[in-house]
Structures are given as structure tokens and as C-alpha cells.
Design a protein around this motif. Structure first.
Motif, PDB file in Angstrom:
ATOM      1  N   ARG A  54       2.814  -3.176  -4.867  1.00  0.00           N
ATOM      2  CA  ARG A  54       1.646  -2.523  -4.243  1.00  0.00           C
ATOM      3  C   ARG A  54       0.972  -1.519  -5.343  1.00  0.00           C
ATOM      4  N   ARG A  55      -0.278  -1.075  -5.086  1.00  0.00           N
ATOM      5  CA  ARG A  55      -0.867  -0.061  -5.986  1.00  0.00           C
ATOM      6  C   ARG A  55      -0.579   1.209  -5.304  1.00  0.00           C
ATOM      7  N   VAL A  56       0.118   2.090  -6.416  1.00  0.00           N
ATOM      8  CA  VAL A  56       0.181   3.400  -6.042  1.00  0.00           C
ATOM      9  C   VAL A  56      -0.486   4.444  -6.704  1.00  0.00           C
ATOM     10  N   GLU A  99       2.504  -9.104  -2.912  1.00  0.00           N
ATOM     11  CA  GLU A  99       1.524  -8.067  -2.903  1.00  0.00           C
ATOM     12  C   GLU A  99       0.852  -7.806  -1.560  1.00  0.00           C
ATOM     13  N   LYS A 100       1.101  -6.095  -1.432  1.00  0.00           N
ATOM     14  CA  LYS A 100       0.722  -5.782  -0.138  1.00  0.00           C
ATOM     15  C   LYS A 100      -0.001  -4.278  -0.384  1.00  0.00           C
ATOM     16  N   ASP A 101      -1.326  -4.044  -0.036  1.00  0.00           N
ATOM     17  CA  ASP A 101      -2.229  -2.984  -0.450  1.00  0.00           C
ATOM     18  C   ASP A 101      -1.901  -1.994   0.723  1.00  0.00           C
ATOM     19  N   LEU A 102      -2.022  -0.713   0.404  1.00  0.00           N
ATOM     20  CA  LEU A 102      -1.926   0.393   1.700  1.00  0.00           C
ATOM     21  C   LEU A 102      -3.264   0.394   2.030  1.00  0.00           C
ATOM     22  N   CYS A 103      -3.410   0.825   3.285  1.00  0.00           N
ATOM     23  CA  CYS A 103      -4.612   1.104   4.133  1.00  0.00           C
ATOM     24  C   CYS A 103      -5.175   2.279   3.722  1.00  0.00           C
TER      25      CYS A 103
END
Length: 709
Positions: A54-56, A99-103
Motif C-alpha cells: 500500500r501507499r504510505v 494492493e490495498k489503499d488507505l481510505c
């Protein structure tokens, strides 16, 4: 497919802080080594259950979940590395990297999920934020509200201290949602509660840091230090390393516990817990557990009833509960046979222990330096005395540690130890300046010191030689010129006129004569020094009319080909051009090189011819100049030998006036100044006479003598 993947500058999130280190993925599992503490996390391949990409904030991150509920987060990856990692996970771990993005909607209501040691606040299927429950220090409940408090993070400028959740009431009977929420948090939180009885208690142990005497209560998950003023609760998860170190006096033992994060007292942080034991103290210990529980929990490492030295019992219990090895000194032995070196660090005296994988200094302040974080070490000469030296260590992060006042007898042993561990020694080359072997160093006299002193001696010799080039001759001249017999004769001649002018001499006159003699001695010695000084050699400048040296075949070719190389390689620098030209010349055929060799040979012949003509012309001109100089000198000497009548009368009158001066006229204080003035007047009159002679045309006799020559 590669067997391993390695990533540098990866950050691991632990207790709210980002620790940088190196991540290594292999078939067996995943290893992360913390650069700061050296702590290694090892995740076996069979334990992995889920991998999320995921993107951080720091680029992209990897979140790993294991079968026992542990969550590991690693940040600092680049977006381009996803494919490489995804293929590696599929091939070796049989896992799909999702792949799992944060809300990022910004809503403040959602659902809370407890998964392992993680609290996740989700909106729909996307997580908004996650809280590792090991960061929670306290959990309190209110009406429809739960408050979580967190451990303070010393490394961060701003720390999150508290979060409150509103829990709406439900219609289910007998279930309080607030209490259920709190119990889920407390079951995984790092909340230290001294519930139940301690496994064992050690009374009144001497503690160096923090200083004082403490009762140590051993609980299943933490260590409780109870003192008269302060209490400390130390979870076993914060213990990094254990050390058991013998004191130099061989009668005491240090037991050192390394902590991360450290225990706190106000603004003070204690990264090490140091206990001091006497070897003579014995204890009989009974664990507050039955034998079956002891056997099941400790698997033979501990028994219900134990006895022995106090330090052995404490270290044995701590090793079993913390499940870490105890580090002891290795094969190093100092000059006195001890396994440590007495030294000072930050104005406090202590002991430095060379270990198998690092150095540890006890006790104020305690320092542990691992070999893998050392950039180089340096042996420096002691600043206050020549009987000691300093040992400097600089880490890869730029931190420098200086251990000073080490006895010089320890140098050989410490140098050999550092050399054997293959650490970079900054002044390794200086080892040749002295004998590094222990015996010769120990038996050295006071004049023979460490490598730094040897280098200082060499520099001193060089300075003396340079100074002697200009001063040695003058020193010899003073010794040669100091001949009392000759000087007395010279002095007597100088004072003949004064002596004859007055026949009656008293004690005061003799004192004045002695002063004059001393002054004349000094003047003569200074004059001899000046006259005997070596003439300064002046470097001859180049004659601009001299023919230039011929170029080599390569230089002739380079001058002709330079523009072509530049056009073929636009924007090429001067250094690159010369390299390129060298490559072209090296690969050139022999026939082409012969053409330039012929040109160079022709240029050499022309140069030799021009040089012969130039040297021949220069020889004739130098002969002419010498003959002119000789004529001028002769004419000048003849003019000096025939002075004018006016000058002779002046000199005779001056001599008469000086001869009639009495001793009362020449006082003892002004004698030297009067003599100097009269000498100056004589020089000026002689110079003026020479100028007059030079300005007047030569007489008929002079011209005749010149023609005769």
C-alpha cells in the motif's frame, strides 16, 4: 528468479517510531536488522499468512501478518519494486501480495476490527488508520466512551498521547459494548499490571544505573524495580541484550541489561540497567511455582529450588525469562591479565571490555558499540602524559567516542585485538614506527613511546636538519672565532691611542676598558658571522632567446589531431580528450607512427643546430662582458690610489683632532656611540671622494696608462 532480495534504508514501525535498517528476503523467511540497535527480527516463511502492499507517507509500504497474530510493517519501498516483490512472494512463499489503499475520505465514524495485535478503524472495506495495541499504555472507560493512552516516543518531535472512541449502545442484552471494547484492547495492550505474586524476589541489590539499592521482583512478563524513592516496571520485550562482566579486581561482577526503549525518570533516560555483585555473596532461591509449572514453562533451564552465587542466580533467571543469550568477554586479556582496560570517558573513570562482537564501557555513562556500526578506530597519543594513550572510535553515523588515559602497556594487546577483528585502523601505517609486540612495548624506556611519539620525533629531526642548514655554519664560526689570545691583541691595538694619551689610569678607567673590549668582541663575532655566511644561490631564469625543445612524435600528432577529436566528440572535456587521444595513438598502426617519428627526428635535428648557434653566440658575448668589467675595475682602483690634496688634508686634521681627545672627554656611557658616529663620518667622506673621482674625467696619466694596457 533471484534466491534473495535485499533492500537498504527500509523503515520498520515499532511502538510509534520509525527505525531504519536493512531488509533481506530469502527462501527461508524475512530478516530485518535495525541499524540503531542491531536487533534482528526473523519471520519464518511458514509463519506468513498475508502480505499487503500500500501507499504510505514514506513512499510505499509492506504489511505482513503471521499465524500467531503479529503484524510487521516496513516502509520506504519504491513503486517500481512492487513487481519484483510480488513475483518473489508467489515463487517462494506461495502468497499473493495484495494492493490495498488507505481510505482518505476524512470521515470520523466507521467500524473497529480487532485482528491479532492490531486495532483497525475501517470505512467500508478500506482502513482509515491502524493502532498497534502494543503501543497502548492504558485503557479507561466511561459512559459510551473508551480512552486509549499511548507510550511516549522519545525519538519523535510530536507524539500521539491519547485517542477517544465513542461506542454507541446496542440492543443486545447482557453485553456492554464499552466493556467488550476495553477487554479486547487490554488483552493485547502493553499495560503492566502487577497482578498476582512474583515468581521470585531479590532483596536490596546494588544498582549503579539508576543509582541506589532496589528490590527486584520477577514477574512472568516484566521486571519490577522497587526502591525507596522510585519504582520501575521493565517489560521483558524491551530487553535487547544481557552482559555478565567480571570487575578488574576479580572480586566483583557487573550484570548489565540493555533496554530499548529506555526506562525514564523525569528527563533522564536509562538505556542500561547495571547491577553490581560481590562474588562472595551466595543465595538459596525458591521459585513461587510448583515443579510441573516450572518444568513446563522453563524446560529445564530453571528448577524450583536453586542455590549458588547471587550473580549467577540473577543472570540465570533473567536468561530464562527474557530468552536471550548472556554476553561475556571473549579471549581478550590485558597487560595485568584482566579482561578489561581501565580508562576514562567524559571525565569519569571506568572499564572498557573488548567483546567478541563489540565494545562495552561501564559504568558512567555506559556505552555499547557494535563492530558492524564502527567506521574506524584510532590510537592517539595522550594529551596530558606520555605514559598513556587515547583510543578513539567513530561510528558510521559520525558519532565519536574517545576513551582516554589508557596505560601504554595495554597498547600492544588492544592493537592486536582490533587488528584480529579486522576493524579499520585510521593510523595503521604508524605501527611500523614502533614495535607493536607486547613484550618490547612493555619493556620500553621512558624515551620510547607509542607511534605518535615516534612520528613527533621524526618531525623534530626534520625540523632540526632544516634549521641546521642555515644555523650550523654560524655556530661553528663562533667557536672558531672565539680565540682569547687573538682577541686580546686586537683590542690592545684598538686602544693604543687612548692608552698613550693618559699615563695615569685608575680602577674606573680599567672597568671602562673592559666594557669596550666586550663590545668590540661582540661586534667582531657578528662581523665574522656575516662574512662567512653562504652566498644565496639565485636560480637562473630561462633565456627567452633560447631555442625551444622539440616535441615528441605523440605531441606532434596530438596537436595536428586535436580539432578532429573535438569535432568527432562534441563537448568532450580536456581530461577525456587526452584519454581518447591516448587510446587512438595506442591503436594506431606502426606505419602511421613512423611518419610522426620522422617528423620528430627532423625537429630534433633542427633544435640541435639552433642550440649550437645559440651557445656559440652566447660564449662570445660573455667574453666581451668580462673584458669590459676588468677595465672598469682597474680604472677605479687607480683613481682611489691618487686622492686629492683636499681629502688628505682633511684626513690628517681629523687624525690630529682625535689624537688630542682626553679620556675625560670620552665618557664610559657614550664611548660606543662616539666611536660609531666617527666611523659613519669616515665612511661618508670616503664615499663622497669616490663619487668625485668617478664624476671627474681621467687625467692624462691615467689615460696614458689605459692606452699602455
Amino acid at each position: 528468479m533471484a534466491e534473495t532480495l535485499e533492500f537498504n534504508d527500509i523503515y520498520q514501525e515499532v511502538k510509534g517510531s520509525m527505525n531504519d535498517g536493512r531488509l533481506r528476503l530469502s527462501r527461508q523467511g524475512i530478516i530485518f536488522k535495525n541499524s540503531k540497535t542491531g536487533k534482528v527480527d526473523n519471520i519464518q516463511a511458514g509463519e506468513l499468512t498475508e502480505g499487503i502492499w500500500r501507499r504510505v507517507a514514506l513512499g510505499h509500504g509492506l504489511k505482513l501478518l503471521t499465524k500467531n497474530g503479529h503484524v510487521y510493517k516496513y516502509d520506504g519501498f519504491r513503486e517500481s519494486e512492487f513487481e519484483k516483490l510480488s513475483d518473489f512472494f508467489k515463487t517462494h512463499y506461495r502468497l499473493e501480495l495484495m494492493e490495498k489503499d488507505l481510505c482518505v475520505k476524512g470521515w470520523n465514524w466507521g467500524t473497529v476490527k480487532f485482528g491479532g495485535q492490531l486495532l483497525s478503524f475501517d470505512i467500508g472495506d478500506q482502513p482509515v488508520f491502524e493502532i498497534p495495541l502494543s503501543n497502548v499504555s492504558q485503557c479507561t472507560t466511561g459512559k459510551n466512551e473508551v480512552t486509549l493512552e499511548f507510550h511516549q516516543n522519545d525519538d519523535a518531535e510530536v507524539s500521539l498521547m491519547e485517542v477517544r472512541f465513542y461506542v454507541p449502545p446496542t440492543q443486545e442484552d447482557g453485553v456492554d459494548p464499552v466493556e467488550a471494547f476495553a477487554q479486547n484492547v487490554l488483552s493485547k495492550a502493553d499495560v503492566i499490571q502487577a497482578t498476582g505474586d512474583a515468581i521470585c524476589i531479590f532483596r536490596e541489590l546494588q544498582c549503579l544505573t539508576p543509582r541506589g539499592r532496589y528490590d527486584i521482583r520477577i514477574y512472568p512478563t516484566f521486571l519490577h524495580l522497587h526502591g525507596k524513592t522510585f519504582d520501575y516496571k521493565i517489560p521483558y520485550t524491551t530487553v535487547l541484550r544481557l552482559f555478565l562482566l567480571p570487575h578488574k579486581d576479580q572480586r566483583q561482577m557487573f550484570f548489565v541489561i540493555s533496554l530499548d526503549p529506555p526506562i525514564k525518570q523525569g528527563q533522564t533516560r536509562y538505556h542500561f540497567l547495571i547491577l553490581l555483585f560481590s562474588k562472595d555473596e551466595d543465595i538459596s532461591l525458591t521459585l513461587n511455582m510448583n515443579e510441573e509449572e516450572v518444568e513446563k514453562r522453563f524446560e529445564g533451564r530453571l528448577t524450583k529450588n536453586m542455590s549458588g552465587s547471587l550473580y549467577e542466580m540473577v543472570s540465570r533467571v533473567m536468561k530464562a525469562l527474557v530468552n536471550r543469550k548472556i554476553t561475556v568477554p571473549g579471549n581478550f586479556q590485558g597487560h595485568s591479565g584482566a579482561q578489561c582496560i581501565t580508562c576514562s570517558y567524559k571525565a569519569s573513570s571506568g572499564l572498557l571490555y573488548p567483546l567478541e562482537r563489540g565494545f562495552i564501557y561501564v559504568h558512567k555513562p555506559p556505552v555499547h558499540i557494535r563492530f558492524d556500526e564502527i567506521s574506524f578506530v584510532n590510537f592517539a597519543r595522550g594529551t596530558t602524559t606520555t605514559r598513556s594513550f587515547d583510543f578513539e572510535i567513530e561510528t558510521k553515523q559520525g558519532t565519536q567516542y574517545t576513551f582516554s588515559s589508557i596505560e601504554r602497556e595495554e597498547y600492544g594487546k588492544l592493537f592486536d585485538f582490533v587488528n584480529a577483528k579486522k576493524l579499520n585502523i585510521k593510523n595503521r601505517g604508524l605501527k611500523e614506527g614502533m614495535n607493536p609486540s607486547y613484550d618490547e612495548y612493555a619493556d620500553s624506556d621512558e624515551d620510547q613511546h607509542d607511534a605518535y611519539l615516534e612520528r613527533m620525533k621524526e618531525e623534530g629531526k626534520i625540523r632540526e636538519e632544516n634549521a641546521n642548514d642555515s644555523s650550523d655554519d654560524s655556530g661553528e664560526e663562533t667557536d672558531e672565532s672565539f680565540n682569547p689570545g687573538e682577541e686580546e691583541e686586537d683590542v690592545a691595538e684598538e686602544f693604543d691611542s687612548n692608552a698613550s694619551a693618559s699615563s695615569s689610569s685608575n680602577e674606573g678607567d680599567s672597568d671602562r676598558d673592559e666594557k669596550k673590549r666586550k663590545q668590540l668582541k661582540k661586534a667582531k663575532m657578528a662581523k665574522d658571522r656575516k662574512s662567512r655566511k653562504k652566498p644565496v644561490e639565485v636560480k637562473k631564469g630561462k633565456d627567452p632567446n633560447a631555442p625551444k625543445r622539440p616535441m615528441s612524435a605523440y605531441m606532434l600528432w596530438l596537436n595536428a589531431s586535436r580539432e578532429k577529436i573535438k569535432s568527432d566528440h562534441p563537448g568532450i572535456s580536456i581530461t577525456d580528450l587526452s584519454k581518447k587521444a591516448g587510446e587512438i595513438w595506442k591503436g594506431m598502426s606502426k606505419e602511421k607512427k613512423e611518419e610522426w617519428d620522422r617528423k620528430a627526428e627532423d625537429a630534433r635535428r633542427e633544435y640541435e643546430k639552433a642550440m649550437k648557434e645559440y651557445e656559440g653566440g652566447r660564449g662570445e658575448s660573455s667574453k666581451r662582458d668580462k673584458s669590459k668589467k676588468k677595465k672598469k675595475v682597474k680604472v677605479k682602483m687607480e683613481k682611489k690610489s691618487t686622492p686629492s690634496r683636499g681629502s688628505s688634508s682633511k684626513s690628517s686634521s681629523r687624525q690630529l683632532s682625535e689624537s688630542f681627545k682626553s679620556k675625560e672627554f670620552v665618557s664610559s656611557d657614550e664611548s660606543s656611540s662616539g666611536e660609531n658616529k666617527s666611523k659613519k663620518k669616515r665612511r661618508r667622506s670616503e664615499d663622497s671622494e669616490e663619487e668625485e673621482l668617478a664624476s671627474t674625467p681621467p687625467s692624462s696619466e691615467d689615460s696614458a696608462s689605459g692606452s699602455d694596457e
